[in-house]
Motif scaffolding. Sequence first.
Motif, PDB file in Angstrom:
ATOM      1  N   UNK A 233      16.711  65.537  19.268  1.00 14.67           N
ATOM      2  CA  UNK A 233      17.642  65.958  20.546  1.00 14.67           C
ATOM      3  C   UNK A 233      17.395  64.546  21.634  1.00 14.67           C
ATOM      4  N   UNK A 234      17.194  63.420  21.065  1.00 15.91           N
ATOM      5  CA  UNK A 234      17.075  62.003  21.926  1.00 15.91           C
ATOM      6  C   UNK A 234      17.837  61.001  21.335  1.00 15.91           C
ATOM      7  N   UNK A 235      18.557  60.346  22.034  1.00 19.45           N
ATOM      8  CA  UNK A 235      18.858  58.919  21.631  1.00 19.45           C
ATOM      9  C   UNK A 235      17.815  57.864  21.688  1.00 19.45           C
ATOM     10  N   UNK A 236      17.442  57.122  20.692  1.00 18.83           N
ATOM     11  CA  UNK A 236      16.532  56.191  20.963  1.00 18.83           C
ATOM     12  C   UNK A 236      17.070  54.651  20.450  1.00 18.83           C
ATOM     13  N   UNK A 237      16.550  53.702  21.186  1.00 18.45           N
ATOM     14  CA  UNK A 237      16.826  52.399  20.897  1.00 18.45           C
ATOM     15  C   UNK A 237      15.575  51.368  21.096  1.00 18.45           C
ATOM     16  N   UNK A 238      16.121  50.305  20.450  1.00 15.88           N
ATOM     17  CA  UNK A 238      14.961  49.140  20.969  1.00 15.88           C
ATOM     18  C   UNK A 238      15.702  48.143  21.798  1.00 15.88           C
ATOM     19  N   UNK A 239      14.806  47.559  22.631  1.00 15.70           N
ATOM     20  CA  UNK A 239      15.010  46.872  23.949  1.00 15.70           C
ATOM     21  C   UNK A 239      14.457  45.558  23.637  1.00 15.70           C
ATOM     22  N   UNK A 240      15.274  44.385  23.782  1.00 15.88           N
ATOM     23  CA  UNK A 240      14.745  42.755  23.956  1.00 15.88           C
ATOM     24  C   UNK A 240      14.650  42.750  25.469  1.00 15.88           C
ATOM     25  N   UNK A 241      13.542  42.231  25.801  1.00 11.20           N
ATOM     26  CA  UNK A 241      13.270  42.136  27.156  1.00 11.20           C
ATOM     27  C   UNK A 241      12.934  40.577  27.470  1.00 11.20           C
ATOM     28  N   UNK A 242      13.069  40.249  28.752  1.00 12.91           N
ATOM     29  CA  UNK A 242      12.500  38.719  29.053  1.00 12.91           C
ATOM     30  C   UNK A 242      11.075  38.385  28.557  1.00 12.91           C
ATOM     31  N   UNK A 243      10.032  39.475  28.532  1.00 10.33           N
ATOM     32  CA  UNK A 243       8.989  39.160  28.036  1.00 10.33           C
ATOM     33  C   UNK A 243       8.498  40.205  27.082  1.00 10.33           C
ATOM     34  N   UNK A 244       8.509  40.043  25.706  1.00 13.20           N
ATOM     35  CA  UNK A 244       8.378  40.920  24.900  1.00 13.20           C
ATOM     36  C   UNK A 244       9.199  41.830  24.384  1.00 13.20           C
ATOM     37  N   UNK A 245       9.332  43.073  24.035  1.00  8.63           N
ATOM     38  CA  UNK A 245      10.198  44.210  23.612  1.00  8.63           C
ATOM     39  C   UNK A 245       9.800  45.462  23.977  1.00  8.63           C
ATOM     40  N   UNK A 246      10.595  46.598  23.745  1.00 11.50           N
ATOM     41  CA  UNK A 246      10.265  47.870  24.122  1.00 11.50           C
ATOM     42  C   UNK A 246      11.289  48.643  23.328  1.00 11.50           C
ATOM     43  N   UNK A 253      18.754  66.016  31.082  1.00 11.98           N
ATOM     44  CA  UNK A 253      18.045  67.399  31.602  1.00 11.98           C
ATOM     45  C   UNK A 253      18.464  67.551  32.960  1.00 11.98           C
ATOM     46  N   UNK A 254      18.342  68.699  33.379  1.00  5.47           N
ATOM     47  CA  UNK A 254      18.830  69.192  34.557  1.00  5.47           C
ATOM     48  C   UNK A 254      18.558  68.299  35.931  1.00  5.47           C
ATOM     49  N   UNK A 255      17.204  67.950  35.586  1.00  6.46           N
ATOM     50  CA  UNK A 255      16.691  67.161  36.815  1.00  6.46           C
ATOM     51  C   UNK A 255      17.167  65.519  36.788  1.00  6.46           C
ATOM     52  N   UNK A 256      17.835  65.094  35.799  1.00  4.36           N
ATOM     53  CA  UNK A 256      18.152  63.761  35.494  1.00  4.36           C
ATOM     54  C   UNK A 256      18.122  63.638  34.166  1.00  4.36           C
ATOM     55  N   UNK A 257      17.622  62.157  33.722  1.00  6.25           N
ATOM     56  CA  UNK A 257      17.468  61.719  32.412  1.00  6.25           C
ATOM     57  C   UNK A 257      16.059  61.570  32.004  1.00  6.25           C
ATOM     58  N   UNK A 258      15.643  62.250  31.092  1.00  7.42           N
ATOM     59  CA  UNK A 258      14.081  62.206  30.620  1.00  7.42           C
ATOM     60  C   UNK A 258      14.163  61.042  29.901  1.00  7.42           C
ATOM     61  N   UNK A 259      13.056  60.148  30.089  1.00 11.35           N
ATOM     62  CA  UNK A 259      13.063  58.850  29.443  1.00 11.35           C
ATOM     63  C   UNK A 259      11.636  58.684  29.104  1.00 11.35           C
ATOM     64  N   UNK A 260      11.401  58.247  27.797  1.00  6.15           N
ATOM     65  CA  UNK A 260       9.974  57.804  27.387  1.00  6.15           C
ATOM     66  C   UNK A 260      10.131  56.144  26.964  1.00  6.15           C
ATOM     67  N   UNK A 261       9.385  55.347  27.654  1.00  5.49           N
ATOM     68  CA  UNK A 261       9.575  54.082  27.426  1.00  5.49           C
ATOM     69  C   UNK A 261       8.431  53.558  26.735  1.00  5.49           C
ATOM     70  N   UNK A 262       8.451  52.664  25.704  1.00  7.04           N
ATOM     71  CA  UNK A 262       7.351  52.029  25.337  1.00  7.04           C
ATOM     72  C   UNK A 262       7.443  50.584  25.342  1.00  7.04           C
ATOM     73  N   UNK A 263       6.580  50.028  25.791  1.00  5.25           N
ATOM     74  CA  UNK A 263       6.552  48.308  26.118  1.00  5.25           C
ATOM     75  C   UNK A 263       5.571  47.579  25.534  1.00  5.25           C
ATOM     76  N   UNK A 264       5.621  46.339  25.069  1.00  5.09           N
ATOM     77  CA  UNK A 264       4.736  45.595  24.578  1.00  5.09           C
ATOM     78  C   UNK A 264       3.934  44.977  25.880  1.00  5.09           C
ATOM     79  N   UNK A 265       4.801  44.723  27.029  1.00  2.75           N
ATOM     80  CA  UNK A 265       4.307  43.982  28.072  1.00  2.75           C
ATOM     81  C   UNK A 265       4.581  45.260  29.392  1.00  2.75           C
ATOM     82  N   UNK A 266       3.735  45.882  29.810  1.00  2.07           N
ATOM     83  CA  UNK A 266       4.218  46.782  30.885  1.00  2.07           C
ATOM     84  C   UNK A 266       4.797  46.146  32.373  1.00  2.07           C
ATOM     85  N   UNK A 267       4.478  44.906  32.461  1.00  5.76           N
ATOM     86  CA  UNK A 267       5.380  44.465  33.672  1.00  5.76           C
ATOM     87  C   UNK A 267       6.710  44.205  33.228  1.00  5.76           C
TER      88      UNK A 267
END
Length: 494
Positions: A233-246, A253-267
């Motif tokens: 039930x979710x769309x998933x994708x990788x992210x190339x970020x300025x530092x690391x990836x995610x 959802x009714x309240x907005x977009x439910x997002x689960x983010x996984x990051x190699x660098x939490x900054x």
Amino acid sequence: MHTDEAACLSAIRAKDARFDGVFYTGVTSTGIYCRPSCPARTPQACNVRFYPTAAAAQAAGFRACKRCLPGAAPGSPEWDIRGDTVARAMRLIDDGVVDREGVPGLAAKLGYSPRQVQRLLACSVGAGPVALARTRRAHTARTLLEATDLRLTDVAFASGFASLRSFNATITEVYAATPSQLRARTRRRPTPAGEGLTFVDLILPARAPFCPCNVFGHLIATAIPGVESFHDGAYHRTLRLPVGHGVVSLRPSNSGIQARLGLTDISQLPTAISRIRRLLDLDADPSAVTEHLGRDPHLGPLVHAHPGRRIPRSVDGDELALRIVLGQQVSTAAAQTHGARLVAAVGTPVDTGIDGLTHLFPTPDAAAEAPDSTLAFPDARRQTLRRLARALADGELDLGVGADRHDARRQLGSMRGIGLWTVEMVAMRGLGDPDAFPGTDLGVLHGAATLGIDLAGHDAWRPWRSYATQYLWALTPHAVNTIPGHPGCRSEIQ
């Protein structure tokens, strides 16, 4: 908007959430600033001041309201609509440029001196780049304090603060509470980790109304294996970020977009959130779009039936442009096949722990060097892809968040193999131009024919032609118009 006192007063009296993020209200009798929809008692007109940004309200001495949490409001649509230097600066700050490169780095990207940028922003939005970045850091810190169990030291540095002292001082000044006090008020979930990633669960607010069908449907139907997937039930994708990836998993959802983010660098959390908001066009102004396009005798019934359609955009302008060229004059399935070959050959392998996510989309430099066997399509398009990739890799063409849209269009249009359709698709989905119009697109032509529209009159849809395109596309019986299994999602042809 913030200079129209009568309109602002009307909005706060009505507690109209459509204006959240468009302006902020400072209340002199309490020293607090709020979003327009704040549920607290409406202050007297003589006690209010209006500001274009949260940073401007803070610079005037106001602290954030604890009830309406103004820092969590959707972003102002103005910065996406406008293409001037101030809007470009705001998009770059939101993407984290000041935190990464300082004010000189921001100024260099805009082609101005640091002093000129400071003066432009102070005059236009009531705060300079450092203050705007500081507000962004404070909101990120609050998000991490309330959504994770990370140590306070980790929260401080992940949010971009240079020291615990500045972190504590800023949080106390902005929220009238210490970091520990903010954390004590919430019930947090344990912060999971795995595959070298730290995960954070968030709700991303969307300016209402929000119709998710076409934006999620488009992303799901055009997903490139290895980089994107749809399951559970979710769309998933990788992210190339300025530092690391995610990685990110998104579901409406009714309240907005439910997002689960996984990051190699939490900054990188605020930058990742900013890019995801652009991907889903969450800061659009659906009320303005509905008001304008709703007057059209042909489009009006569609717009009123499904208000809040968004533009399926991108987390990376370079990636989007390369994907558009891969999809020139071929079906959606063929474009996915070409993209999957490119990703498998020269994409960056990553471990994500999420089914179907194995790579980051190739950098322009890697795409330019892809072997002929990977680019299994006519040589003319192969050379077009390589010319585009090389121009992006060498910095000759800028399609980033702070790009000058006029210059980018001109440069794209001058490249051999890049026609009007490609320019308009990149402008709409990569550059975020709300008025792009791919008038030769088959879906647009089919929708216009279905409604009996003469496209010679498309200027009447300005400045929202990109959104008119979404409604025309919705008339085609195609998977891009629906979210699989979503109960309220259907195309206009059903």
